[in-house]
Design a protein around this motif. Structure first.
Motif, PDB file in Angstrom:
ATOM      1  N   GLY A  52       0.821  -1.216   0.000  1.00  0.00           N
ATOM      2  CA  GLY A  52       0.000   0.000   0.000  1.00  0.00           C
ATOM      3  C   GLY A  52       0.841   1.245   0.000  1.00  0.00           C
ATOM      4  N   GLY A  53       0.184   2.348   0.352  1.00  0.00           N
ATOM      5  CA  GLY A  53       0.912   3.598   0.487  1.00  0.00           C
ATOM      6  C   GLY A  53       1.120   4.307  -0.812  1.00  0.00           C
ATOM      7  N   ALA A  57      -0.732   4.434  -4.818  1.00  0.00           N
ATOM      8  CA  ALA A  57      -1.321   5.716  -5.231  1.00  0.00           C
ATOM      9  C   ALA A  57      -0.715   6.200  -6.549  1.00  0.00           C
ATOM     10  CB  ALA A  57      -1.109   6.756  -4.141  1.00  0.00           C
ATOM     11  N   ILE A 107      -8.031   0.692  -4.276  1.00  0.00           N
ATOM     12  CA  ILE A 107      -6.866   1.293  -3.594  1.00  0.00           C
ATOM     13  C   ILE A 107      -7.313   2.184  -2.442  1.00  0.00           C
ATOM     14  CG2 ILE A 107      -4.943   2.893  -3.901  1.00  0.00           C
ATOM     15  CD1 ILE A 107      -4.714   1.806  -6.788  1.00  0.00           C
ATOM     16  N   ALA A 111      -6.371   1.728   1.484  1.00  0.00           N
ATOM     17  CA  ALA A 111      -5.696   2.772   2.271  1.00  0.00           C
ATOM     18  C   ALA A 111      -6.477   3.107   3.541  1.00  0.00           C
ATOM     19  CB  ALA A 111      -5.514   4.024   1.410  1.00  0.00           C
ATOM     20  N   ASN A 112      -7.818   3.208   3.389  1.00  0.00           N
ATOM     21  CA  ASN A 112      -8.655   3.491   4.576  1.00  0.00           C
ATOM     22  C   ASN A 112      -8.548   2.378   5.604  1.00  0.00           C
ATOM     23  OD1 ASN A 112      -9.528   5.885   3.448  1.00  0.00           O
ATOM     24  ND2 ASN A 112     -11.348   4.979   2.497  1.00  0.00           N
ATOM     25  N   THR A 115      -5.220   2.687   7.410  1.00  0.00           N
ATOM     26  CA  THR A 115      -5.230   3.816   8.356  1.00  0.00           C
ATOM     27  C   THR A 115      -6.031   3.483   9.609  1.00  0.00           C
ATOM     28  OG1 THR A 115      -5.054   5.340   6.510  1.00  0.00           O
ATOM     29  CG2 THR A 115      -5.747   6.250   8.620  1.00  0.00           C
TER      30      THR A 115
END
Length: 534
Positions: A52-53, A57, A107, A111-112, A115
């Protein structure tokens, strides 16, 4: 014109014009679609591996950009049906653009989720830390509570018998504080210890029980009375005269090796929101500093009000300046007392008995409230007890004493005799100014006596003029250098007095003249107790 056209678009005309440009555009669209597909595949692969990250993105961003290029080429591709390859690539571009949008959503969800997982872990860590802290505090409180409960149980067991028959009692106080002296002696009674203030040693305030609300309310009108070492006998008399409504506070009077005072107020917590008073004695300059230290500290202990009882104002006779260079120390002491800090109830009240000159009240500042009392009512009561009370006449050694005290005795119906001091050569002699002493019991009245020379001269004069008896009264028996011995049977020249009355305003004299004729001590305890009632 033709030349300008050729220069502007030479390649378009050379390769067939419109068809060539359309093919070029469709080629760019196909390449963009291919790049879009690669970016979408890369994003999908990264999501499947859990990467991720920023990398995901950036891949999604490239996919969106390439998808946009593909969308731009779709109208051109549809416009040239003859080019089958362009149409196929346009279809691929559209499909890849849709895949890109779906990949972007995936994506975002990943990401959510990442987090929220971090936040959840941080919150769990905080909860664990807080739980550990609360458990430690609970253990400490439990340990302290066990000690306090044991102490309360012991106190309850010791007072259970008296508490069963008691009525009301005052507002509960904070747990007792042990003084330095008590700790040093490890529980030994302070009666036999050096520096102890009373026979009871270091104790808390005495809290008598009360049977009804009226008794409790009346007691709250009396203060907690602290006192100097020399004034302990008078303080205990004040408590007795008030039916023990006045409580006695305890102070440890000690000194450091260098001689400076080492003081401790034992009841500092118990006096909060209570009326407080201090009974002092400035009989020598050596004791003034240590007593001022207490006087300046008591009002700051959150007390409801503070009263200073100073029966004798020692510098009262130095109230004026006759020639340049003299110092009126009465003003100095009045200014020192005027700077006593205020309490919750306002300025400090000061009770002084028979100050030498009434105009000295103006030496005090606005931050103190001086109250001037008198010991003459004690003398009036004592005169009424005499066998020859109807034959008593009051004498004054000078005009100042006459102006000061004659109103008391005139109201009681006593006649008066006034003496005056006259200088003859190098001597000052006493003469009779007015009055008739023949056959009368003459009582000489003054505010204080020191060497006693003036009283002895008056006594000799009155005896020569035919007085049957001569007695004397002074509110403050200072008697420096043991000059009181002049009035005893072995003294020099003062044996002619039948009675000599003084008050207990000067503690060192009271102790010295105990059981010595013709002295008799009239206690100020009742007057002080009445003045202390709020």
């Amino acid at each position: 014109r033709a030349s300008r056209t050729v220069r502007r678009r030479p390649r378009a005309r050379a390769r067939g014009g419109r068809v060539t440009r359309a093919r070029r555009r469709s080629t760019r669209g196909a390449n963009g679609a291919a790049r879009t597909a690669r970016c979408a595949d890369k994003a999908t692969t990264m999501l499947s591996r859990g990467v991720g990250g920023g990398a995901v993105a950036r891949a999604a961003a490239r996919g969106r950009a390439n998808g946009a290029r593909g969308r731009d080429t779709r109208p051109c591709a549809r416009g040239f049906a003859a080019d089958e390859r362009a149409r196929e690539r346009a279809v691929v571009v559209a499909a890849n653009a849709d895949a890109t949008r779906r990949g972007t959503k995936v994506i975002a969800r990943a990401a959510n989720a990442a987090t929220s997982g971090k936040i959840k872990k941080a919150e769990e860590a905080k909860v664990k830390t807080k739980t550990k802290s609360l458990m430690k505090k609970a253990l400490r409180v439990e340990a302290v509570s066990a000690v306090v409960e044991a102490e309360v149980e012991r106190e309850t067991a010791s007072t259970r018998g008296s508490a069963a028959s008691a009525g009301m009692e005052p507002k509960p106080m904070i747990a007792p504080r042990v003084s330095k002296q008590a700790k040093a002696k490890d529980g030994v009674n302070g009666k036999n210890g050096e520096g102890a203030t009373s026979g009871e040693g270091t104790t808390r305030l005495t809290r008598p029980k009360f049977a009804d609300e009226a008794s409790f309310t009346r007691r709250r009108k009396f203060p907690v009375l602290f006192y100097s070492k020399e004034m302990e006998p008078l303080a205990r008399k004040v408590a007795e005269e008030s039916d023990h409504m006045v409580e006695l506070g305890q102070i440890d009077w000690r000194t450091f090796p260098d001689g400076f005072p080492d003081l401790f107020i034992n009841d500092a917590y118990d006096v909060r929101d209570r009326h407080v008073a201090f009974l002092g004695s400035f009989h020598t300059p050596e004791v003034i500093f240590e007593q001022l230290s207490i006087i300046y500290s008591l009002p700051k202990m959150f007390v409801a009000s503070f009263t200073l009882v100073l029966p004798f104002f020692p510098t009262g006779t130095a109230e004026r300046v006759v020639r340049e260079g003299e110092v009126a120390t009465a003003v100095t002491l009045a200014r020192i007392l005027s700077n006593i800090p205020p309490s919750r109830g306002g300025p400090t009240s000061t009770i002084i008995f028979d100050i030498h000159a009434l105009q000295e009240r103006f030496y005090f500042g606005d931050s103190i409230l001086p109250c001037f009392e008198s010991g003459i009512p004690l003398l009036l009561d004592r005169l009424n007890e005499l066998e020859d009370s109807n034959n008593v006449v009051i004498a004054y050694p000078d005009e100042g004493a006459y102006k000061r005290f004659n109103s008391f005795f005139a109201a009681a119906g006593y006649e008066c005799i006034v003496c005056t001091k006259v200088r003859e050569g190098t001597k000052r002699i006493v003469k009779l100014k007015e009055g008739e002493p023949i056959g009368r019991h003459v009582v000489i009245v003054d505010d204080l006596v020191q060497s006693g020379s003036t009283l002895i001269e008056c006594q000799k004069l009155l005896h020569r003029l035919g007085a049957a008896k001569v007695s004397a009264y002074a509110t403050h028996g200072v008697f420096p250098n043991a000059s009181w011995k002049r009035f005893t049977s072995t003294g020099a020249g003062g044996q002619g007095f039948s009675n000599f009355w003084i008050t207990d305003s000067c503690p060192q004299t009271v102790e010295a003249v105990r059981d010595a004729e013709p002295f008799e001590v009239l206690s100020l305890a009742r007057a002080i107790a009445d003045a202390l009632e709020v």
